[in-house]
Design a protein around this motif. Structure first.
Motif, short mmCIF file in Angstrom:
data_model
loop_
_atom_site.label_atom_id
_atom_site.label_comp_id
_atom_site.label_asym_id
_atom_site.label_seq_id
_atom_site.Cartn_x
_atom_site.Cartn_y
_atom_site.Cartn_z
N LEU A 8 0.66 -1.30 0.12
CA LEU A 8 0.00 -0.06 0.16
C LEU A 8 0.80 1.16 0.06
CD1 LEU A 8 -2.76 -1.09 2.72
CD2 LEU A 8 -2.86 -1.20 0.05
N SER A 9 0.11 2.17 -0.40
CA SER A 9 0.91 3.53 -0.18
C SER A 9 1.28 4.06 1.27
CB SER A 9 0.22 4.72 -1.02
OG SER A 9 -1.34 4.82 -0.14
N SER A 10 2.26 4.86 1.38
CA SER A 10 2.59 5.38 2.44
C SER A 10 1.56 5.74 3.49
CB SER A 10 3.83 6.61 2.56
OG SER A 10 2.92 7.61 1.83
N LYS A 11 0.32 6.58 2.83
CA LYS A 11 -0.88 7.07 3.56
C LYS A 11 -1.49 5.65 4.27
CE LYS A 11 -5.44 9.16 3.18
NZ LYS A 11 -6.15 10.10 2.11
N ASN A 12 -1.61 4.58 3.79
CA ASN A 12 -2.29 3.45 3.95
C ASN A 12 -1.57 2.18 4.50
OD1 ASN A 12 -4.91 4.44 3.81
ND2 ASN A 12 -4.43 4.39 1.35
N LYS A 13 0.08 2.51 4.69
CA LYS A 13 0.95 1.47 5.15
C LYS A 13 0.24 0.86 6.08
CE LYS A 13 4.71 -0.40 3.44
NZ LYS A 13 4.95 -0.48 1.87
N ARG A 14 -0.07 1.26 7.24
CA ARG A 14 -0.62 0.75 8.47
C ARG A 14 -1.65 -0.37 8.06
NH1 ARG A 14 -5.05 3.91 11.56
NH2 ARG A 14 -6.07 4.94 9.69
N PHE A 15 -2.25 -0.43 7.23
CA PHE A 15 -3.35 -1.56 6.96
C PHE A 15 -2.89 -2.77 6.38
CE2 PHE A 15 -5.95 2.57 6.15
CZ PHE A 15 -6.30 2.75 7.47
N GLU A 16 -1.52 -2.85 5.87
CA GLU A 16 -1.18 -3.89 5.12
C GLU A 16 -1.24 -5.22 6.10
OE1 GLU A 16 2.78 -3.74 3.76
OE2 GLU A 16 2.33 -2.02 2.16
N GLY A 17 -1.62 -6.42 5.58
CA GLY A 17 -1.85 -7.71 6.41
C GLY A 17 -2.96 -7.81 7.36
N LEU A 18 -4.05 -6.69 7.16
CA LEU A 18 -5.23 -6.80 7.74
C LEU A 18 -6.25 -7.25 7.10
CD1 LEU A 18 -4.76 -3.41 10.06
CD2 LEU A 18 -3.97 -5.44 10.68
N THR A 19 -7.37 -7.70 8.01
CA THR A 19 -8.72 -8.11 6.97
C THR A 19 -9.48 -6.59 7.01
OG1 THR A 19 -9.52 -8.82 9.28
CG2 THR A 19 -8.74 -10.49 7.80
N MET A 20 -10.36 -6.87 5.98
CA MET A 20 -11.21 -5.41 5.81
C MET A 20 -11.92 -4.89 6.83
SD MET A 20 -10.76 -3.78 3.18
CE MET A 20 -12.03 -2.79 2.89
N ASP A 21 -12.61 -5.97 7.49
CA ASP A 21 -13.38 -5.43 8.80
C ASP A 21 -12.59 -4.44 9.49
OD1 ASP A 21 -11.98 -8.07 9.58
OD2 ASP A 21 -13.16 -8.28 11.16
N ALA A 22 -11.25 -5.08 9.78
CA ALA A 22 -10.33 -4.07 10.83
C ALA A 22 -10.17 -2.88 10.16
CB ALA A 22 -9.22 -5.10 11.18
N ILE A 23 -9.87 -2.99 8.76
CA ILE A 23 -9.53 -1.78 8.00
C ILE A 23 -10.68 -0.62 8.20
CG2 ILE A 23 -8.80 -0.87 5.95
CD1 ILE A 23 -7.36 -3.37 5.34
N LEU A 24 -11.88 -1.01 7.87
CA LEU A 24 -12.89 -0.22 7.96
C LEU A 24 -13.21 0.31 9.31
CD1 LEU A 24 -15.23 -2.47 5.63
CD2 LEU A 24 -14.36 -0.47 4.92
N LYS A 25 -13.12 -0.38 10.47
CA LYS A 25 -13.07 -0.09 11.77
C LYS A 25 -12.22 1.29 11.96
CE LYS A 25 -13.42 -1.51 16.50
NZ LYS A 25 -13.28 -2.80 17.30
N LEU A 26 -11.07 1.08 11.56
CA LEU A 26 -9.82 1.78 11.79
C LEU A 26 -10.03 3.15 11.26
CD1 LEU A 26 -6.85 -0.36 11.80
CD2 LEU A 26 -7.69 1.00 13.79
N ARG A 27 -10.71 3.00 9.85
CA ARG A 27 -10.83 4.16 8.99
C ARG A 27 -11.93 4.92 9.47
NH1 ARG A 27 -8.31 4.31 3.54
NH2 ARG A 27 -10.23 5.54 2.98
N ALA A 28 -12.97 4.46 10.31
CA ALA A 28 -14.14 5.00 10.67
C ALA A 28 -13.93 5.56 11.99
CB ALA A 28 -15.41 4.01 10.71
N GLU A 29 -12.88 5.44 12.59
CA GLU A 29 -12.76 5.82 13.84
C GLU A 29 -12.79 7.52 14.00
OE1 GLU A 29 -8.85 4.91 15.23
OE2 GLU A 29 -9.54 2.89 16.15
N GLY A 30 -13.96 7.75 15.02
CA GLY A 30 -14.08 9.30 15.25
C GLY A 30 -15.21 9.92 14.44
N ARG A 31 -15.88 9.19 13.60
CA ARG A 31 -16.38 9.65 12.49
C ARG A 31 -17.93 9.40 12.91
NH1 ARG A 31 -13.77 7.56 7.03
NH2 ARG A 31 -15.57 8.69 5.94
N VAL A 32 -18.92 10.30 12.87
CA VAL A 32 -20.23 10.19 13.27
C VAL A 32 -21.08 10.90 12.18
CG1 VAL A 32 -21.98 10.77 14.90
CG2 VAL A 32 -19.56 10.22 15.59
N PRO A 33 -22.03 10.14 11.69
CA PRO A 33 -22.22 8.69 11.67
C PRO A 33 -21.09 8.03 10.79
CG PRO A 33 -23.78 9.75 10.01
CD PRO A 33 -23.04 10.83 10.46
N PRO A 34 -20.94 6.71 11.31
CA PRO A 34 -19.78 6.12 10.51
C PRO A 34 -20.18 5.93 9.22
CG PRO A 34 -21.24 4.29 11.91
CD PRO A 34 -21.66 5.84 12.35
#
Length: 237
Positions: free
Chosen positions: A45-71
């Motif tokens: 992945l790009s440097s912006k999303n490097k932290r998501f490498e090796g994760l499943t999409m449910d975990a990635i979606l949860k991380l990307r949605a943190e602090g956003r209301v509504p999700p």
């Protein structure tokens, strides 16, 4: 594709086509029942999303949605993720059940192969977060074999070697006989084990003692010899 993903007026249609499927189109999303946990990223992945490498999409979606209301809607978030990565995010999908695999392997015409790449655990050939098939396919298939077709009297598994070779039109490959190419793997079935996992795929098998390719020893007592006698194989060779 990127232009369509960026067009707000098309998002509802895109979400519907993915959730409901389209006739004649194999849909990975519906194949795993819309279960984001059965989608594992194997991408660089790009440097912006490097932290998501090796994760499943449910975990990635949860991380990307943190602090956003509504999700955000998960599919909308996937579209944005795709845009950020230029439209391509290689992913491993857990499509099959154990029952599916057992049924397939029990068929005498079924042979075992891998669409893995030539990767290594270090150096320039270590890249991304690949499927463990790149390292452990055949050892894993040997472990499944008691539930599938038994080996022949010589202890070989035709589904791994001679059947594959014959399907591809490769002559004198996958068989141990005078005049055939000497491609041989020697191992103790009680000790050999595959270490590669979805979480940590960069692991070689253990317990494979010797490998001979085209009559030359390339692995001796588990150690590479530096020999490189392999060549690309084409039908009829």
């Amino acid at each position: 594709m990127l232009a369509r993903l960026k067009d707000p007026s098309l998002r509802e249609r895109l979400r519907g086509d993915i959730r409901d499927g389209l006739p004649g189109w194999y849909n990975h999303y519906t194949a795993v029942g819309g279960d984001w946990s059965r989608m594992l990223l194997s991408a660089n992945l790009s440097s912006k999303n490097k932290r998501f490498e090796g994760l499943t999409m449910d975990a990635i979606l949860k991380l990307r949605a943190e602090g956003r209301v509504p999700p955000p809607d998960p599919l909308d978030e996937m579209f944005d993720f795709l845009i950020e990565e230029g439209g391509s995010i290689p992913t491993i999908y857990a499509h099959h059940t154990e029952e599916d695999m057992n049924l397939a392997l029990s068929q005498p015409w079924a042979s075992v192969g891998s669409d893995g790449s030539a990767l290594a655990i270090e150096g320039p050939l270590r890249r991304g977060h690949p499927h463990p098939r790149n390292f452990g396919t055949f050892r894993e298939s040997w472990g499944l074999r008691p539930r599938a077709a038994p080996p022949d009297p010589g202890g070989r598994h035709p589904q791994d070697d001679s059947l594959n070779a014959s399907k591809l039109g490769l002559r004198d490959r996958g068989v141990l006989r005078v005049g055939a190419f000497a491609d041989v793997t020697v191992f103790d079935p009680a000790k050999v084990i595959d270490r590669a996992t979805y979480a940590d795929p960069f692991q070689y098998n253990e317990g494979i003692e010797h490998v001979v390719v085209n009559g030359r020893v390339v692995l001796d007592r588990g150690q590479p010899t530096g020999e490189r006698p392999g060549r690309a194989l084409r039908r009829g060779l």
